[in-house]
Scaffold this active site. Sequence first.
Site, PDB file in Angstrom:
ATOM      1  N   TRP A 144      15.593  58.112 -56.452  1.00 41.56           N
ATOM      2  CA  TRP A 144      15.861  58.553 -55.087  1.00 41.56           C
ATOM      3  C   TRP A 144      16.832  57.588 -54.406  1.00 41.56           C
ATOM      4  O   TRP A 144      16.746  56.384 -54.577  1.00 41.56           O
ATOM      5  CB  TRP A 144      14.536  58.581 -54.327  1.00 41.56           C
ATOM      6  CG  TRP A 144      14.642  58.817 -52.854  1.00 41.56           C
ATOM      7  CD1 TRP A 144      14.885  57.882 -51.882  1.00 41.56           C
ATOM      8  CD2 TRP A 144      14.513  60.071 -52.173  1.00 41.56           C
ATOM      9  NE1 TRP A 144      14.912  58.475 -50.647  1.00 41.56           N
ATOM     10  CE2 TRP A 144      14.682  59.815 -50.792  1.00 41.56           C
ATOM     11  CE3 TRP A 144      14.262  61.379 -52.605  1.00 41.56           C
ATOM     12  CZ2 TRP A 144      14.602  60.824 -49.834  1.00 41.56           C
ATOM     13  CZ3 TRP A 144      14.187  62.380 -51.638  1.00 41.56           C
ATOM     14  CH2 TRP A 144      14.353  62.103 -50.281  1.00 41.56           C
ATOM     15  N   TRP A 185      16.380  66.293 -44.082  1.00 33.19           N
ATOM     16  CA  TRP A 185      14.977  66.124 -44.454  1.00 33.19           C
ATOM     17  C   TRP A 185      14.260  67.444 -44.739  1.00 33.19           C
ATOM     18  O   TRP A 185      13.242  67.462 -45.422  1.00 33.19           O
ATOM     19  CB  TRP A 185      14.235  65.349 -43.370  1.00 33.19           C
ATOM     20  CG  TRP A 185      14.400  63.878 -43.557  1.00 33.19           C
ATOM     21  CD1 TRP A 185      15.119  63.007 -42.773  1.00 33.19           C
ATOM     22  CD2 TRP A 185      13.870  63.093 -44.626  1.00 33.19           C
ATOM     23  NE1 TRP A 185      15.056  61.752 -43.288  1.00 33.19           N
ATOM     24  CE2 TRP A 185      14.298  61.758 -44.420  1.00 33.19           C
ATOM     25  CE3 TRP A 185      13.072  63.374 -45.734  1.00 33.19           C
ATOM     26  CZ2 TRP A 185      13.945  60.713 -45.287  1.00 33.19           C
ATOM     27  CZ3 TRP A 185      12.730  62.331 -46.596  1.00 33.19           C
ATOM     28  CH2 TRP A 185      13.158  61.029 -46.371  1.00 33.19           C
ATOM     29  N   GLU A 237      16.793  57.792 -34.492  1.00 32.16           N
ATOM     30  CA  GLU A 237      16.565  56.733 -35.462  1.00 32.16           C
ATOM     31  C   GLU A 237      17.898  56.272 -36.054  1.00 32.16           C
ATOM     32  O   GLU A 237      18.952  56.788 -35.710  1.00 32.16           O
ATOM     33  CB  GLU A 237      15.589  57.173 -36.560  1.00 32.16           C
ATOM     34  CG  GLU A 237      15.990  58.413 -37.324  1.00 32.16           C
ATOM     35  CD  GLU A 237      14.918  58.856 -38.309  1.00 32.16           C
ATOM     36  OE1 GLU A 237      13.778  58.372 -38.235  1.00 32.16           O
ATOM     37  OE2 GLU A 237      15.231  59.704 -39.174  1.00 32.16           O
ATOM     38  N   ARG A 294      11.781  51.643 -35.413  1.00 35.88           N
ATOM     39  CA  ARG A 294      12.335  51.489 -36.756  1.00 35.88           C
ATOM     40  C   ARG A 294      13.863  51.397 -36.816  1.00 35.88           C
ATOM     41  O   ARG A 294      14.568  51.679 -35.867  1.00 35.88           O
ATOM     42  CB  ARG A 294      11.877  52.646 -37.636  1.00 35.88           C
ATOM     43  CG  ARG A 294      12.227  54.045 -37.147  1.00 35.88           C
ATOM     44  CD  ARG A 294      11.684  55.082 -38.133  1.00 35.88           C
ATOM     45  NE  ARG A 294      11.877  56.447 -37.710  1.00 35.88           N
ATOM     46  CZ  ARG A 294      10.979  57.165 -37.042  1.00 35.88           C
ATOM     47  NH1 ARG A 294       9.817  56.626 -36.708  1.00 35.88           N
ATOM     48  NH2 ARG A 294      11.224  58.419 -36.715  1.00 35.88           N
ATOM     49  N   ASP A 295      14.324  51.000 -38.030  1.00 34.83           N
ATOM     50  CA  ASP A 295      15.708  51.082 -38.500  1.00 34.83           C
ATOM     51  C   ASP A 295      16.653  50.117 -37.787  1.00 34.83           C
ATOM     52  O   ASP A 295      17.640  50.527 -37.168  1.00 34.83           O
ATOM     53  CB  ASP A 295      16.243  52.516 -38.369  1.00 34.83           C
ATOM     54  CG  ASP A 295      15.314  53.551 -38.966  1.00 34.83           C
ATOM     55  OD1 ASP A 295      14.584  53.200 -39.891  1.00 34.83           O
ATOM     56  OD2 ASP A 295      15.321  54.708 -38.496  1.00 34.83           O
ATOM     57  N   ASP A 341      18.703  56.505 -46.912  1.00 30.18           N
ATOM     58  CA  ASP A 341      19.619  55.967 -45.916  1.00 30.18           C
ATOM     59  C   ASP A 341      20.381  54.746 -46.446  1.00 30.18           C
ATOM     60  O   ASP A 341      19.784  53.877 -47.092  1.00 30.18           O
ATOM     61  CB  ASP A 341      18.837  55.513 -44.678  1.00 30.18           C
ATOM     62  CG  ASP A 341      17.988  56.617 -44.085  1.00 30.18           C
ATOM     63  OD1 ASP A 341      18.204  57.783 -44.435  1.00 30.18           O
ATOM     64  OD2 ASP A 341      17.114  56.293 -43.265  1.00 30.18           O
ATOM     65  N   PHE A 371      11.417  50.309 -44.919  1.00 30.25           N
ATOM     66  CA  PHE A 371      12.198  51.384 -44.324  1.00 30.25           C
ATOM     67  C   PHE A 371      13.613  50.869 -44.024  1.00 30.25           C
ATOM     68  O   PHE A 371      13.938  49.716 -44.245  1.00 30.25           O
ATOM     69  CB  PHE A 371      11.539  51.879 -43.043  1.00 30.25           C
ATOM     70  CG  PHE A 371      10.404  52.857 -43.266  1.00 30.25           C
ATOM     71  CD1 PHE A 371       9.847  53.040 -44.525  1.00 30.25           C
ATOM     72  CD2 PHE A 371       9.873  53.583 -42.215  1.00 30.25           C
ATOM     73  CE1 PHE A 371       8.794  53.934 -44.727  1.00 30.25           C
ATOM     74  CE2 PHE A 371       8.828  54.478 -42.409  1.00 30.25           C
ATOM     75  CZ  PHE A 371       8.295  54.649 -43.658  1.00 30.25           C
TER      76      PHE A 371
END
Length: 490
Positions: free
Chosen positions: A45, A294, A209, A156-157, A48, A93
Site C-alpha cells: 500500500w 477513500w 486534513e 493530525r497530519d 499520503d 499517520f
Amino acid sequence: MKNYKILGLLLLWGLTLSVKAQLRSDSLYKEYYRPQFHFSPEKGWIGDPSGFIYYQGKYHMFWWGKVESKDLVHYKQITPYAMTGQDHNISYFTGSVVIDKNNTAGFGKEAYVAAYTIFEKDSKKQAQGISFSHDGEIFHYYEGNPILDIWSTEFRDPTVFWYEPTQRWVMVVAKALEKKIKFYTSPDLKEWTWMSDFGPAGDNEKSWECPDLFQLPVDGSSKEKKWVMVVSVNWAREQYFIGDFDGVSFKLIENHPKEPLYVDKGLDFYASRTFQDFDETLESKISMGWVATWDYAQLVPSKYGKGFWSIPRSLRLKTYSDGIRLTQTPIEQLQTLRYNKVSMKRTIPVGTRLLSEFVPRENVYELETSFSTDISNTFGFNLCVGEGRKVVVSYDTDSYNLVIDRTHCADVAIPKFDRMTYANVKPVDNKIRLRIFVDKSSIEIFANDGRDVFTLLTYPGEAQTGIELFAQKEGTKMELNAWMLKSVWR
C-alpha cells in the site's frame, strides 16, 4: 565424491535462485494496471506523501517507506518501512520530514527529523510525534513522544518547516472535524507553543486534513510573494487559500473568493505535499499527490499493491482577471520520456472517428493539443477506447464546460467508481489547450497552462488503447502533438 555432490547441489540451488530472481525482475513493474511513469512501490500500500525534501542533490520521498530520485522521473525505492521503535498500540499517520541543519533538537547536526501523527489503536487518540535519522533511511522513535498532545481523536497530519525571520520551526496541523488549521512554533522540534488558528473557510462540509503551507512568487516576481495553504477536504479533494504569513498567523489576501479554490478538479487527487528545498537550489516549488479517493482506494483491482502518486508538478501563482490563482504544470524532465512523435493540424470532421495517425500499443502516452473555440461546437477525445468502453473528454464552447466522463471505462466493477466530473474552463485567445498524460490506470489533464487540472483513475483493459476524435458540428480546428512515453522501470 561427496564434496562434488554438495558443490553440484549448491550450484543448482544458486542457479534456481538466479532464475527466480530473473523471473521476478522480468515481471516486476509490468503487472496489470501498474503505472509506467508514476511512482508506485514494489508491493503493498502507498498512501499520503509524508515527507518530501530536496537534500544533497536528491529528492527524498517518504510514506511508510522511502524512495529517492535525482530527476523525479526515475525512482529508487530505499526501504519499504522506515520507522522503528514504536509499540504495537500505535500507528504512524501522515506527516513531514525536515533537515535539522543547526541541531536544534539535539539529534545531531543535519539530522533527518520526521514529524507525524501518532494514532493510538485502543483510545483512537491522535497526537504528534517525531523520529530522527542519521542516514535518512531508518528513523528512531523519540522516547519523549508525544511532543504535542491535545487529547483529540481528530488532530493530525503535521507539516513542519523552518521560518527564517523568527528563527523558529513552524507546524501546521489539522483539527479535522472543526475544519481548522492550527499553527504552532518551536525552537527545538520538541516543545511546541500554539500561535493561532485558521478556518473554517471555503469548502468546510465534512473534514480538513493534510495541510501544507509554502511561499510562491506572484507572476514570477521576486518582489511580490504570497503564501499558499493547501488543505485536503472531505476525504476526496483539495482546496487552496492564498494569503500572507508572518510566523504567527495566516491571513487571506484582499478579495479572496469565498467559494472554494480547488487544486485539482478531477476525481482522484489528494494529500499532496511540496518539496522543501534544503539545498536551496531548486528553481520552482514542486508537488506530488496521492492518486486515489477513500471511497474506493482499498478496492481497486491492482495486484502489486494499492495506490501511486501523481506526476510531479511545478507550482506558480499567476494573476488573472478574476484574481491570483495557483497553476500547475508537469515538470520539464518528463519530456525525456517522449519518443515516436506524431504532429498534425486539421479541421475536425463531424461525428466520431479513430485517430489513425497515432495508435499507441499501450496506455502510456502524452497528448498536447489545442482546439479553436471561435465557432459554437462540442468536441473532444474518447480515450482508452476498446471492448465497448472509453473515457470521454468533451468541451462545450457555449458553456465553457470541460467534462470528463469515466462512467464506462474500468474493465472490472469497482464500487462508487462510475463517475464524471466537469469544470468551467474559459478559452484563451479563442483556443482551449489541453496537455494529457495517459498511464496504465490513470489520466492527468492540464488545461490552459495548468490553471485547471484534472486527475482520475481509469483501470481500463489492456485492449482499451484506442483514441477517437469527435465533433458535433463543422469548423473546429485542431493542432496536436502526440508521443509515446518510455517506462521509467524498463
